[in-house]
Design a protein around this motif. Sequence first.
Motif, mmCIF file in Angstrom:
data_model
loop_
_atom_site.group_PDB
_atom_site.id
_atom_site.type_symbol
_atom_site.label_atom_id
_atom_site.label_comp_id
_atom_site.label_asym_id
_atom_site.label_seq_id
_atom_site.Cartn_x
_atom_site.Cartn_y
_atom_site.Cartn_z
ATOM 1 N N MET A 1 0.839 -1.183 0.000
ATOM 2 C CA MET A 1 0.000 0.000 0.000
ATOM 3 C C MET A 1 0.885 1.249 0.000
ATOM 4 O O MET A 1 1.840 1.337 0.734
ATOM 5 N N TRP A 156 -9.977 -1.167 -6.127
ATOM 6 C CA TRP A 156 -9.802 -1.911 -4.890
ATOM 7 C C TRP A 156 -9.611 -3.403 -5.175
ATOM 8 O O TRP A 156 -9.754 -3.865 -6.311
ATOM 9 N N TRP A 159 -8.037 -8.462 -1.147
ATOM 10 C CA TRP A 159 -6.878 -8.771 -0.310
ATOM 11 C C TRP A 159 -6.234 -7.535 0.311
ATOM 12 O O TRP A 159 -5.288 -7.655 1.093
ATOM 13 N N CYS A 160 -6.728 -6.353 -0.020
ATOM 14 C CA CYS A 160 -6.121 -5.078 0.368
ATOM 15 C C CYS A 160 -6.744 -4.560 1.667
ATOM 16 O O CYS A 160 -7.902 -4.129 1.674
ATOM 17 N N CYS A 163 -8.325 -1.092 1.615
ATOM 18 C CA CYS A 163 -9.542 -1.147 0.798
ATOM 19 C C CYS A 163 -10.696 -1.663 1.646
ATOM 20 O O CYS A 163 -11.815 -1.124 1.616
ATOM 21 N N LEU A 225 -3.121 0.200 -4.415
ATOM 22 C CA LEU A 225 -4.511 0.111 -3.998
ATOM 23 C C LEU A 225 -4.602 0.448 -2.518
ATOM 24 O O LEU A 225 -3.703 0.097 -1.746
#
Length: 249
Positions: A1, A156, A159-160, A163, A225
Amino acid sequence: MELPHEFLLMTGAIALGMLAIRVSGRGRDSEVWRVVQRMLLVAVVIARLAYVFQYRTGYLQDWHSFFNFRDGGWDAEAGIVAAWLYAVLALKASHATRIPLIAALSIVSVVWGVGSVALAMMDPDRPLSTVSVATADGTSAALSDFRGKPVVVNLWATWCPPCQRELPLLQRAQREHPEVEFVFLNEGEAGPLVAAFLASRGLALSNVLLDIKGQAGAEYGSGALPTTLLFDAQGGLARTHVGELSAGT
């Protein structure tokens, strides 16, 4: 990120100012070094507080977001002014700090000014994408289909973590602002996985699109993301926000 560009610019400008004092040799003077550190700390704190005050209604919805410095909420102009005012007070107390103080603040101001112009030029004049992507029900659509209203496009993935944290906030915004089209463009994941994730989180989002090959996201140079793209009603890109959103931002 990736951290927001505004935050990276702020901390980078401050670091260069402090480095310049060290390299010049004036940083070896403990009095000078303490004053410079405090001056730069004042800039950061006031920049954050000024931004939060401007958008206090949003931050009051979730006071924890005040400490989420990754949301890009900084009023750099207020920070620079506060640093200059602190420097003036410090100069009155000790003339020995005059040259290093002015040098440090000048470096921070110049780096921030040049960097701000560069960031403003980073948002290209790109319209809503015409690349075909999949909808949640298996049909096809394109971002350009939403032209006619202001459009917020959130890139998005399931897995983020950031997000995941901002999706409930965006869901609420979608419900409260029908005059704006909110589009959730998932990057690189299949429909069943996305649907299962949204169901597990109790999220009922409209306009969920699947950019399975990442082609639409790539048009806007998305390398991190979440990324949120803001378009005007004519479909022109107005701003790009990299990183997690808070209620204030």
